[in-house]
Design a protein around this motif. Sequence first.
Motif, PDB file in Angstrom:
ATOM      1  N   UNK A  60       0.632  -1.333  -0.199  1.00 18.53           N
ATOM      2  CA  UNK A  60       0.020  -0.063  -0.061  1.00 18.53           C
ATOM      3  C   UNK A  60       1.145   1.320   0.086  1.00 18.53           C
ATOM      4  N   UNK A  61       2.248   1.514   0.553  1.00 16.07           N
ATOM      5  CA  UNK A  61       2.896   2.414   0.516  1.00 16.07           C
ATOM      6  C   UNK A  61       3.424   2.402  -0.516  1.00 16.07           C
ATOM      7  N   UNK A  62       3.919   1.847  -0.471  1.00 18.89           N
ATOM      8  CA  UNK A  62       4.547   1.871  -2.681  1.00 18.89           C
ATOM      9  C   UNK A  62       3.355   2.383  -3.847  1.00 18.89           C
ATOM     10  N   UNK A  63       2.367   1.757  -3.655  1.00 16.78           N
ATOM     11  CA  UNK A  63       1.229   2.704  -4.104  1.00 16.78           C
ATOM     12  C   UNK A  63       0.360   4.300  -4.557  1.00 16.78           C
ATOM     13  N   UNK A  64       1.036   4.373  -3.039  1.00  6.69           N
ATOM     14  CA  UNK A  64       0.970   5.446  -2.817  1.00  6.69           C
ATOM     15  C   UNK A  64       1.422   6.190  -3.337  1.00  6.69           C
ATOM     16  N   UNK A  71       0.745  10.501 -11.066  1.00  5.39           N
ATOM     17  CA  UNK A  71      -0.787  11.597 -12.041  1.00  5.39           C
ATOM     18  C   UNK A  71       0.014  12.613 -12.029  1.00  5.39           C
ATOM     19  N   UNK A  72       0.877  13.426 -11.259  1.00  2.41           N
ATOM     20  CA  UNK A  72       1.468  14.662 -11.952  1.00  2.41           C
ATOM     21  C   UNK A  72       1.882  15.037 -13.390  1.00  2.41           C
ATOM     22  N   UNK A  73       2.532  13.320 -13.059  1.00  3.49           N
ATOM     23  CA  UNK A  73       3.664  12.698 -14.560  1.00  3.49           C
ATOM     24  C   UNK A  73       2.876  12.850 -15.900  1.00  3.49           C
ATOM     25  N   UNK A  74       1.768  11.817 -15.817  1.00  3.18           N
ATOM     26  CA  UNK A  74       0.698  11.826 -16.393  1.00  3.18           C
ATOM     27  C   UNK A  74       0.368  13.416 -17.152  1.00  3.18           C
ATOM     28  N   UNK A  75       0.354  14.086 -16.050  1.00  2.00           N
ATOM     29  CA  UNK A  75      -0.799  15.115 -16.310  1.00  2.00           C
ATOM     30  C   UNK A  75       0.127  16.792 -17.152  1.00  2.00           C
ATOM     31  N   UNK A  76       1.762  16.276 -16.714  1.00  2.38           N
ATOM     32  CA  UNK A  76       2.317  17.324 -17.621  1.00  2.38           C
ATOM     33  C   UNK A  76       2.846  16.644 -19.134  1.00  2.38           C
ATOM     34  N   UNK A  77       2.296  15.510 -19.540  1.00  2.00           N
ATOM     35  CA  UNK A  77       2.972  13.968 -20.347  1.00  2.00           C
ATOM     36  C   UNK A  77       1.725  14.571 -21.492  1.00  2.00           C
ATOM     37  N   UNK A  78       0.567  14.683 -20.791  1.00  2.00           N
ATOM     38  CA  UNK A  78      -0.536  15.305 -21.481  1.00  2.00           C
ATOM     39  C   UNK A  78       0.189  15.729 -23.055  1.00  2.00           C
ATOM     40  N   UNK A  79       0.685  17.333 -22.652  1.00  3.99           N
ATOM     41  CA  UNK A  79      -0.041  18.186 -23.909  1.00  3.99           C
ATOM     42  C   UNK A  79       1.131  16.660 -25.552  1.00  3.99           C
ATOM     43  N   UNK A  80       1.980  16.088 -24.738  1.00  2.69           N
ATOM     44  CA  UNK A  80       2.739  15.523 -25.625  1.00  2.69           C
ATOM     45  C   UNK A  80       2.732  14.295 -25.648  1.00  2.69           C
ATOM     46  N   UNK A  81       1.200  14.058 -26.293  1.00  2.00           N
ATOM     47  CA  UNK A  81       0.662  12.661 -26.756  1.00  2.00           C
ATOM     48  C   UNK A  81       0.459  11.854 -25.060  1.00  2.00           C
ATOM     49  N   UNK A  82       1.186  12.074 -23.806  1.00  2.00           N
ATOM     50  CA  UNK A  82       0.911  10.887 -22.770  1.00  2.00           C
ATOM     51  C   UNK A  82       2.007  10.705 -22.076  1.00  2.00           C
ATOM     52  N   UNK A 113      10.543   9.423 -16.960  1.00  2.00           N
ATOM     53  CA  UNK A 113      10.301   8.794 -15.653  1.00  2.00           C
ATOM     54  C   UNK A 113      10.750   7.997 -13.971  1.00  2.00           C
ATOM     55  N   UNK A 114      11.958   6.945 -15.230  1.00  2.00           N
ATOM     56  CA  UNK A 114      12.368   6.101 -14.693  1.00  2.00           C
ATOM     57  C   UNK A 114      13.589   7.302 -13.464  1.00  2.00           C
ATOM     58  N   UNK A 115      14.111   8.910 -14.199  1.00  2.00           N
ATOM     59  CA  UNK A 115      15.306   9.561 -13.304  1.00  2.00           C
ATOM     60  C   UNK A 115      14.214  10.209 -12.370  1.00  2.00           C
ATOM     61  N   UNK A 116      12.756  10.071 -12.641  1.00  2.00           N
ATOM     62  CA  UNK A 116      12.088  10.838 -11.289  1.00  2.00           C
ATOM     63  C   UNK A 116      11.649   9.513 -10.205  1.00  2.00           C
ATOM     64  N   UNK A 117      11.851   8.826 -10.342  1.00  2.00           N
ATOM     65  CA  UNK A 117      11.281   8.082  -9.437  1.00  2.00           C
ATOM     66  C   UNK A 117      12.551   7.741  -8.376  1.00  2.00           C
ATOM     67  N   UNK A 118      13.006   7.448  -9.073  1.00  2.00           N
ATOM     68  CA  UNK A 118      14.522   6.521  -8.597  1.00  2.00           C
ATOM     69  C   UNK A 118      15.336   7.966  -8.201  1.00  2.00           C
ATOM     70  N   UNK A 119      14.936   8.988  -8.534  1.00  2.00           N
ATOM     71  CA  UNK A 119      15.283  10.592  -7.231  1.00  2.00           C
ATOM     72  C   UNK A 119      14.602  10.509  -6.007  1.00  2.00           C
ATOM     73  N   UNK A 120      13.335  10.424  -6.500  1.00  2.00           N
ATOM     74  CA  UNK A 120      11.880  10.940  -4.932  1.00  2.00           C
ATOM     75  C   UNK A 120      12.332   9.359  -3.950  1.00  2.00           C
ATOM     76  N   UNK A 121      13.189   7.731  -4.999  1.00  2.07           N
ATOM     77  CA  UNK A 121      12.831   7.039  -3.664  1.00  2.07           C
ATOM     78  C   UNK A 121      14.194   7.770  -2.948  1.00  2.07           C
ATOM     79  N   UNK A 122      15.686   7.951  -3.479  1.00  2.00           N
ATOM     80  CA  UNK A 122      16.873   7.924  -3.184  1.00  2.00           C
ATOM     81  C   UNK A 122      16.822   9.115  -2.497  1.00  2.00           C
TER      82      UNK A 122
END
Length: 205
Positions: A60-64, A71-82, A113-122
């Motif tokens: 559950x923590x990982x899902x959060x 969600x923010x990453x997907x919304x940011x990507x929408x102008x470029x096709x998602x 996405x990989x860069x963002x997730x890795x930076x967040x977790x690190x």
Amino acid sequence: MSNDQPTPGQPPEDDDPFLKKPQEPPPPSDGQPYGSGAGFGAPDPLAGMPPLAEPGKRILARLIDFLIISIPLYLISLPWGGAVDVNGDGDDGFGDAVASGYSGHQLLWSIIGLVVYVAYDTYFTHKDGRTLGKRLLKLRVAMLNDGRVPDTGAALMRAVVLWAPALLCCPCLWWLINIVLMFTDKPYRQGLQDKAAKTVVVVAR
């Protein structure tokens, strides 16, 4: 008596919540690997540490955490096709899914996405052992050998092993393996990222 001052931002050793407290006796055996010993007379690395986290809370923590970023990453990507292809019907098989994931801007957003997730977790794992999801569920990551907050190298290793295969090649298989390990790995319930970084996930006191 030493006059050395603690490093700024680092709690004094006696007050470090991530330092193992071997003087505290382990709780009575309840089937959990915590306090069970490492076998063959070896000292138990978990002695003096809080109990291991329940797999359900870890998932559950990982899902959060995933939703906080995706969600923010997907919304940011929408102008470029998602960032993901939501038009596929899922009937073309694994090979087509992999090919789709590596086509055009999909690959670019996978890398972003990989860069963002890795930076967040690190960052959060090195900061105090707790991502936002783990903080909400009262969990934390600790070094197996002494219970301290993972250093930058261990936090980065853990994040890369966790997210790189999940985002770049085999997400379903990777998450399945890690979920199974959280329930079955003995005695520390380590996912592949924990084994690589020599960490465990425990209850935050």
